[in-house]
Design a protein around this motif. Structure first.
Motif, PDB file in Angstrom:
ATOM      1  N   ASN A   1       0.799  -1.228   0.000  1.00 22.61           N
ATOM      2  CA  ASN A   1       0.000   0.000   0.000  1.00 22.61           C
ATOM      3  C   ASN A   1       0.834   1.282   0.000  1.00 22.61           C
ATOM      4  OD1 ASN A   1      -2.755  -1.165   0.239  1.00 22.61           O
ATOM      5  ND2 ASN A   1      -1.862  -2.049   2.077  1.00 22.61           N
ATOM      6  N   LYS A   2       2.106   1.175  -0.349  1.00 22.87           N
ATOM      7  CA  LYS A   2       3.005   2.331  -0.247  1.00 22.87           C
ATOM      8  C   LYS A   2       2.656   3.462  -1.209  1.00 22.87           C
ATOM      9  CE  LYS A   2       6.675   0.964  -3.395  1.00 22.87           C
ATOM     10  NZ  LYS A   2       8.085   0.663  -3.504  1.00 22.87           N
ATOM     11  N   ASN A   3       1.960   3.177  -2.287  1.00 22.25           N
ATOM     12  CA  ASN A   3       1.634   4.215  -3.260  1.00 22.25           C
ATOM     13  C   ASN A   3       0.233   4.787  -3.088  1.00 22.25           C
ATOM     14  OD1 ASN A   3       4.152   4.060  -4.571  1.00 22.25           O
ATOM     15  ND2 ASN A   3       3.474   2.218  -5.649  1.00 22.25           N
ATOM     16  N   GLU A   4      -0.439   4.435  -2.011  1.00 23.39           N
ATOM     17  CA  GLU A   4      -1.789   4.948  -1.760  1.00 23.39           C
ATOM     18  C   GLU A   4      -1.738   6.462  -1.546  1.00 23.39           C
ATOM     19  OE1 GLU A   4      -5.458   5.280  -1.808  1.00 23.39           O
ATOM     20  OE2 GLU A   4      -4.838   3.170  -1.708  1.00 23.39           O
ATOM     21  N   THR A   5      -2.654   7.185  -2.188  1.00 20.32           N
ATOM     22  CA  THR A   5      -2.668   8.647  -2.065  1.00 20.32           C
ATOM     23  C   THR A   5      -3.970   9.178  -1.481  1.00 20.32           C
ATOM     24  OG1 THR A   5      -3.426   8.840  -4.354  1.00 20.32           O
ATOM     25  CG2 THR A   5      -1.040   9.009  -3.965  1.00 20.32           C
ATOM     26  N   SER A   6      -4.999   8.366  -1.428  1.00 19.75           N
ATOM     27  CA  SER A   6      -6.288   8.802  -0.903  1.00 19.75           C
ATOM     28  C   SER A   6      -6.212   8.960   0.623  1.00 19.75           C
ATOM     29  CB  SER A   6      -7.368   7.776  -1.254  1.00 19.75           C
ATOM     30  OG  SER A   6      -8.525   7.997  -0.485  1.00 19.75           O
ATOM     31  N   GLU A   7      -6.537  10.157   1.089  1.00 20.92           N
ATOM     32  CA  GLU A   7      -6.499  10.422   2.528  1.00 20.92           C
ATOM     33  C   GLU A   7      -7.439   9.500   3.290  1.00 20.92           C
ATOM     34  OE1 GLU A   7      -6.847  14.451   3.902  1.00 20.92           O
ATOM     35  OE2 GLU A   7      -5.773  15.203   2.143  1.00 20.92           O
ATOM     36  N   GLU A   8      -8.626   9.287   2.744  1.00 23.43           N
ATOM     37  CA  GLU A   8      -9.602   8.422   3.404  1.00 23.43           C
ATOM     38  C   GLU A   8      -9.083   6.981   3.519  1.00 23.43           C
ATOM     39  OE1 GLU A   8     -12.513   8.852   5.082  1.00 23.43           O
ATOM     40  OE2 GLU A   8     -11.844  10.931   4.937  1.00 23.43           O
ATOM     41  N   ASN A   9      -8.509   6.475   2.430  1.00 23.28           N
ATOM     42  CA  ASN A   9      -7.962   5.115   2.469  1.00 23.28           C
ATOM     43  C   ASN A   9      -6.800   5.008   3.454  1.00 23.28           C
ATOM     44  OD1 ASN A   9      -9.819   4.297   0.571  1.00 23.28           O
ATOM     45  ND2 ASN A   9      -8.383   4.341  -1.137  1.00 23.28           N
ATOM     46  N   ILE A  10      -5.956   6.017   3.484  1.00 21.30           N
ATOM     47  CA  ILE A  10      -4.819   6.012   4.412  1.00 21.30           C
ATOM     48  C   ILE A  10      -5.321   6.025   5.847  1.00 21.30           C
ATOM     49  CG2 ILE A  10      -2.821   7.311   5.239  1.00 21.30           C
ATOM     50  CD1 ILE A  10      -2.405   8.235   2.299  1.00 21.30           C
ATOM     51  N   LYS A  11      -6.333   6.863   6.125  1.00 24.65           N
ATOM     52  CA  LYS A  11      -6.906   6.912   7.471  1.00 24.65           C
ATOM     53  C   LYS A  11      -7.478   5.550   7.874  1.00 24.65           C
ATOM     54  CE  LYS A  11      -8.137  11.800   7.544  1.00 24.65           C
ATOM     55  NZ  LYS A  11      -9.237  12.781   7.538  1.00 24.65           N
ATOM     56  N   GLU A  12      -8.184   4.899   6.959  1.00 22.94           N
ATOM     57  CA  GLU A  12      -8.764   3.578   7.248  1.00 22.94           C
ATOM     58  C   GLU A  12      -7.673   2.535   7.487  1.00 22.94           C
ATOM     59  OE1 GLU A  12     -11.905   2.456   7.875  1.00 22.94           O
ATOM     60  OE2 GLU A  12     -12.284   4.615   7.971  1.00 22.94           O
ATOM     61  N   MET A  13      -6.627   2.578   6.687  1.00 24.45           N
ATOM     62  CA  MET A  13      -5.537   1.610   6.868  1.00 24.45           C
ATOM     63  C   MET A  13      -4.797   1.857   8.177  1.00 24.45           C
ATOM     64  SD  MET A  13      -4.030   0.901   3.055  1.00 24.45           S
ATOM     65  CE  MET A  13      -4.125   2.553   2.388  1.00 24.45           C
ATOM     66  N   LEU A  14      -4.618   3.120   8.548  1.00 27.57           N
ATOM     67  CA  LEU A  14      -3.989   3.439   9.834  1.00 27.57           C
ATOM     68  C   LEU A  14      -4.848   2.935  10.989  1.00 27.57           C
ATOM     69  CD1 LEU A  14      -2.652   7.043   9.194  1.00 27.57           C
ATOM     70  CD2 LEU A  14      -1.277   4.998   9.630  1.00 27.57           C
ATOM     71  N   LYS A  15      -6.154   3.115  10.859  1.00 27.12           N
ATOM     72  CA  LYS A  15      -7.082   2.636  11.886  1.00 27.12           C
ATOM     73  C   LYS A  15      -6.997   1.109  12.013  1.00 27.12           C
ATOM     74  CE  LYS A  15     -11.993   3.054  13.007  1.00 27.12           C
ATOM     75  NZ  LYS A  15     -13.280   3.578  12.543  1.00 27.12           N
ATOM     76  N   MET A  16      -6.947   0.425  10.887  1.00 23.78           N
ATOM     77  CA  MET A  16      -6.841  -1.044  10.886  1.00 23.78           C
ATOM     78  C   MET A  16      -5.508  -1.491  11.491  1.00 23.78           C
ATOM     79  SD  MET A  16      -7.988  -4.053  10.152  1.00 23.78           S
ATOM     80  CE  MET A  16      -9.287  -3.928   8.974  1.00 23.78           C
ATOM     81  N   ALA A  17      -4.431  -0.810  11.136  1.00 25.93           N
ATOM     82  CA  ALA A  17      -3.110  -1.161  11.673  1.00 25.93           C
ATOM     83  C   ALA A  17      -3.078  -0.977  13.186  1.00 25.93           C
ATOM     84  CB  ALA A  17      -2.028  -0.317  11.008  1.00 25.93           C
ATOM     85  N   ARG A  18      -3.686   0.090  13.687  1.00 28.57           N
ATOM     86  CA  ARG A  18      -3.761   0.321  15.138  1.00 28.57           C
ATOM     87  C   ARG A  18      -4.580  -0.779  15.814  1.00 28.57           C
ATOM     88  NH1 ARG A  18       0.231   2.564  17.313  1.00 28.57           N
ATOM     89  NH2 ARG A  18       0.776   4.467  16.281  1.00 28.57           N
ATOM     90  N   ALA A  19      -5.667  -1.189  15.174  1.00 28.55           N
ATOM     91  CA  ALA A  19      -6.495  -2.261  15.735  1.00 28.55           C
ATOM     92  C   ALA A  19      -5.713  -3.570  15.802  1.00 28.55           C
ATOM     93  CB  ALA A  19      -7.766  -2.439  14.901  1.00 28.55           C
ATOM     94  N   VAL A  20      -4.953  -3.868  14.765  1.00 26.42           N
ATOM     95  CA  VAL A  20      -4.130  -5.086  14.752  1.00 26.42           C
ATOM     96  C   VAL A  20      -3.084  -5.026  15.860  1.00 26.42           C
ATOM     97  CG1 VAL A  20      -2.381  -6.348  13.421  1.00 26.42           C
ATOM     98  CG2 VAL A  20      -4.505  -5.605  12.320  1.00 26.42           C
TER      99      VAL A  20
END
Length: 111
Positions: free
Chosen positions: A48-67
Motif C-alpha cells: 500500500n506504499k503508493n496509496e494517495t487517498s487520505e480516506e484510504n490512508i486513514k482507514e488503513m492506519l485505523k486497521m493497523a492500530r487495531a491489529v
C-alpha cells in the motif's frame, strides 16, 4: 512534500514502528512467529506504499492500530512441552487480578 503528506508519512511510520515493537514483544523467543509477523507487516505496508487517498490512508492506519492492539492485548505465547501439553507464557501485562464473578449486584452500604 506537502504538509498533509508529511502528516500522513509520520503517522504511517509511527504505526509501522509500533507494530514491529509489539511484534518483538509478543513473539519474543519465537523466531518462526517473529519472522512471519515481520514479513506480513512489511508486505502489507509495501503493498500500500503508493496509496494517495487520505480516506484510504486513514482507514488503513485505523486497521493497523487495531491489529497492534489485538496483538498486544490478546495474543499469548504457547510452547509444546509434551505430546498433549502446551505451556502458556502470558506476558505480565495480560495477567489480571482474580476477582470472583457474581450475578447479583452488590448493595453499597452507607455509613
Amino acid at each position: 512534500m506537502s504538509v498533509i503528506t508529511k502528516y500522513f508519512y509520520s503517522k504511517v511510520l509511527r504505526v509501522f514502528r509500533d507494530l514491529h515493537k509489539t511484534r518483538r514483544h509478543v513473539f519474543k523467543d519465537d523466531d518462526r512467529a517473529l519472522t512471519a509477523a515481520r514479513l506480513k507487516i512489511n508486505d502489507e505496508f509495501q503493498k500500500n506504499k503508493n496509496e494517495t487517498s487520505e480516506e484510504n490512508i486513514k482507514e488503513m492506519l485505523k486497521m493497523a492500530r487495531a491489529v497492534e492492539t489485538i496483538l498486544r492485548e490478546n495474543v499469548i505465547q504457547g510452547e509444546h512441552v509434551e505430546q498433549n501439553k502446551i505451556l502458556l507464557r502470558p506476558r505480565e501485562s495480560l495477567l489480571l487480578d482474580n476477582v470472583p464473578y457474581s450475578d447479583t449486584p452488590r448493595n453499597k452500604t452507607r455509613p
